[in-house]
Design an enzyme around this catalytic site. Structure first.
Site, short mmCIF file in Angstrom:
data_model
loop_
_atom_site.label_atom_id
_atom_site.label_comp_id
_atom_site.label_asym_id
_atom_site.label_seq_id
_atom_site.Cartn_x
_atom_site.Cartn_y
_atom_site.Cartn_z
N SER A 1 0.82 -1.20 0.00
CA SER A 1 0.00 0.00 0.00
C SER A 1 0.86 1.26 0.00
O SER A 1 1.65 1.48 -0.92
CB SER A 1 -0.94 -0.07 1.21
OG SER A 1 -1.83 1.00 1.27
N ASP B 1 11.63 5.62 -8.93
CA ASP B 1 11.42 6.24 -10.25
C ASP B 1 12.24 7.50 -10.42
O ASP B 1 12.74 7.80 -11.51
CB ASP B 1 9.94 6.58 -10.44
CG ASP B 1 9.11 5.36 -10.81
OD1 ASP B 1 9.64 4.23 -10.70
OD2 ASP B 1 7.94 5.52 -11.19
N LYS C 1 -0.18 -4.03 -3.37
CA LYS C 1 -1.52 -3.52 -3.02
C LYS C 1 -1.59 -2.07 -3.50
O LYS C 1 -1.17 -1.15 -2.82
CB LYS C 1 -1.75 -3.60 -1.51
CG LYS C 1 -2.96 -2.83 -0.98
CD LYS C 1 -4.26 -3.38 -1.51
CE LYS C 1 -5.45 -2.69 -0.83
NZ LYS C 1 -5.63 -1.28 -1.21
#
Length: 542
Positions: A297, A308, A322
């Site tokens: 999550s 990234d 999730k």
């Protein structure tokens, strides 16, 4: 063109418009009639079942079953119908701060209520419940097909009361009995922070909640004051929290205007991009983020965005996956629909949500010394992406680490013997806890560098035999109890030392005591050691 022809053309066009309009209007009427017929058929079915079925069923129950059947057909573990009577017990644990329960983050998977991660230091964690365990029975109630909300309702209760559960564990044939004693769960996001090797700050973020950002920020400031020039952020076992919690933590480490996460949904207002609203609060800190299969999550939002942007090196094991948004809709009568309305995507477009139904490769699980199961090898066709700094990173759900490090594992022989011990895992943890309580009572001045001598280990071995923990396993393997205990000696020593440190010195004591044997942490230290800048990991050749 003649005047007659010029007049005729608009008439033809207009006539065509009437024809097309009539066609679409007729189609719309047909669709409405079709829906009307379906509604009538549905009502007729309800009436027939209510009045004619061999067993009497209340009409309310029929409608509720129909609703649940519709939601089941969505094949989405995170969408559910919450009746008004149950909604009072439904809440998002990460936002409450404290409650009476056992400290397990659960989700529905393949028809079973499955543990995403135990919250460190809670009854579920101390009992030995692991990520991936599934409930076979809760308080005597068959858990196959049970909803998550029903499971949470049973597991929660008054602090001090017990609840018996049967746990199905990968690699273990028979369900494992546990008795969990409910506690008032007080959720602290950052249980401690410490400097390692003089200038490396270590900060475990255990759970996301409203105060998590402030706790993290204060802890980092304290670490910097203590001389930290780099940071290891440990998200292992962190079950996450709300979308906004993940965004707020990530903002601490990205520049203003940097993308954090994007939600993509079909309905209006469900697609949204989140960007950092403030400058990087710690631009001089090189960072490593530790993750594992229990990181889920909001943890994945943080790890994915920092990976990234090449802001942090991700070390450990692939995360849970999730990555979906659930919206609560109030319905008539106080009922609530929890519906998945969007998916999360990292700044370069990787979906966080993992389809656990699909197997795109061949994972090979190995039993770890801690007692869990780790994926030691995974060869698949995951899509590749390019980070904003030009590095190749993997997609396909969850966050794949830049450096995959498997925890300390058991040999095949050890794993087989430990698996047999798991048949009485509930009794094993009870014996362990009780034995350590008595052992510490006789040693009030114990220090963190205590020696786990052979006499201490032998005392625990005798307790395991006395409490009947080892007999079933030794019989099943066809060996004596002494031979069995010799085989699992390394496992026993690890958990005995862990429990002593936990009871005597808390979570920080466990961390410091077992620091040298934590392979993933040692890999993070090796990476961050001597890093002169936040991009040092990516500047240096491998």
């Amino acid at each position: 063109m003649s005047r007659h022809r010029a007049t005729l053309l608009p008439i033809l066009v207009l006539g065509g418009s009437f024809i097309l309009g009539g066609f679409f209007l007729q189609e719309g009427v047909r669709r409405e009639e079709n829906v009307y017929v379906q509604v009538r058929v549905f009502q007729e079915v309800v009436d027939r079942i209510s009045n004619q079925y061999v067993e009497e069923l209340g009409e309310g129950a029929i409608y509720e079953n129909a609703i649940e059947g519709l939601i089941d057909r969505l094949d989405d573990a995170n969408s559910s119908f919450i009746p008004a009577a149950e909604y009072e017990n439904f809440s998002i644990e990460a936002t409450e701060g404290e409650y009476g329960g056992v400290g397990l983050e659960v989700i529905e998977r393949n028809g079973w209520v499955t543990v995403v991660s135990p919250i460190p230091g809670t009854p579920g964690d101390r009992a030995g419940i692991r990520a991936g365990d599934r409930f076979v029975a809760i308080a005597g109630e068959d858990a196959e097909g049970m909803s998550v909300d029903r499971a949470v309702e049973i597991l929660r209760g008054r602090a001090g009361t017990g609840v018996d559960v049967m746990i199905g564990r990968p690699g273990v044939e028979e369900p494992i009995p546990f008795t969990l004693r409910r506690e008032e769960i007080k959720l602290t996001s950052v249980p401690f922070s410490v400097t390692l090797e003089g200038d490396v700050g270590y900060l475990p973020l255990r759970i996301f909640r409203e105060a998590a950002t402030d706790e993290v920020s204060r802890a980092i400031e304290n670490l910097r004051s203590a001389g930290a020039r780099s940071l290891i952020l440990d998200l292992r076992g962190n079950p996450g929290g709300l979308l906004t919690d993940g965004v707020d933590i990530t903002e601490l480490f990205l520049d203003e205007g940097d993308a954090i996460v994007e939600t993509r949904g079909r309905a209006g207002g469900q697609s949204e991009s989140f960007i950092s609203r403030t400058p990087d609060a710690f631009p001089d800190l090189a960072m490593v983020v530790l993750v594992d299969e229990g990181s889920a999550s909001a943890s994945e939002i943080v790890a994915g965005a920092l990976q990234d942007h090449d802001r942090a090196l991700i070390v450990g094991a692939p995360t849970y996956g999730k990555g979906s948004v659930q919206t609560l809709y109030r319905l008539t009568g106080g009922n609530v629909l929890r519906l998945t309305t969007a998916l999360w995507y990292t700044p370069v477009g990787r979906s966080v949500e993992k389809d656990h139904e699909l197997t795109t490769g061949t994972p090979r699980g190995v039993r770890t010394l801690e007692g869990g199961v780790a994926v030691a090898e995974l060869v698949d066709d995951r899509p590749t992406f390019t980070s904003l700094g030009g590095r190749e990173i993997l997609g396909g759900g969850g966050i794949s680490p830049d450096r995959w490090v498997v925890p300390d594992t058991l040999t095949t022989v050890e794993a087989r013997a430990v698996t047999e011990l798991y048949r009485r895992a509930g009794q094993f943890t009870t014996t362990l806890f009780n034995h350590v309580v008595d052992w510490l009572a006789e040693r009030p001045g114990i220090e963190l560098d205590f020696v786990l001598d052979d006499a201490t280990v032998e005392g625990f071995r005798e307790a395991l035999v006395r409490d009947g923990v080892t007999a079933p396993a030794s019989r099943h393997l066809g060996v004596s109890e002494t031979e069995l205990l010799d085989t699992v000696d390394r496992y026993i020593r690890f958990h005995l030392e862990h429990e002593i440190a936990l009871q005597a010195f808390g979570e920080e004591g466990v961390f410091l005591r077992q620091l040298d044997r934590d392979r993933q942490l040692q890999a993070a230290l090796a990476a961050v050691r001597g890093a002169a800048s936040p991009t040092a990991f990516f500047d240096r050749p491998e």
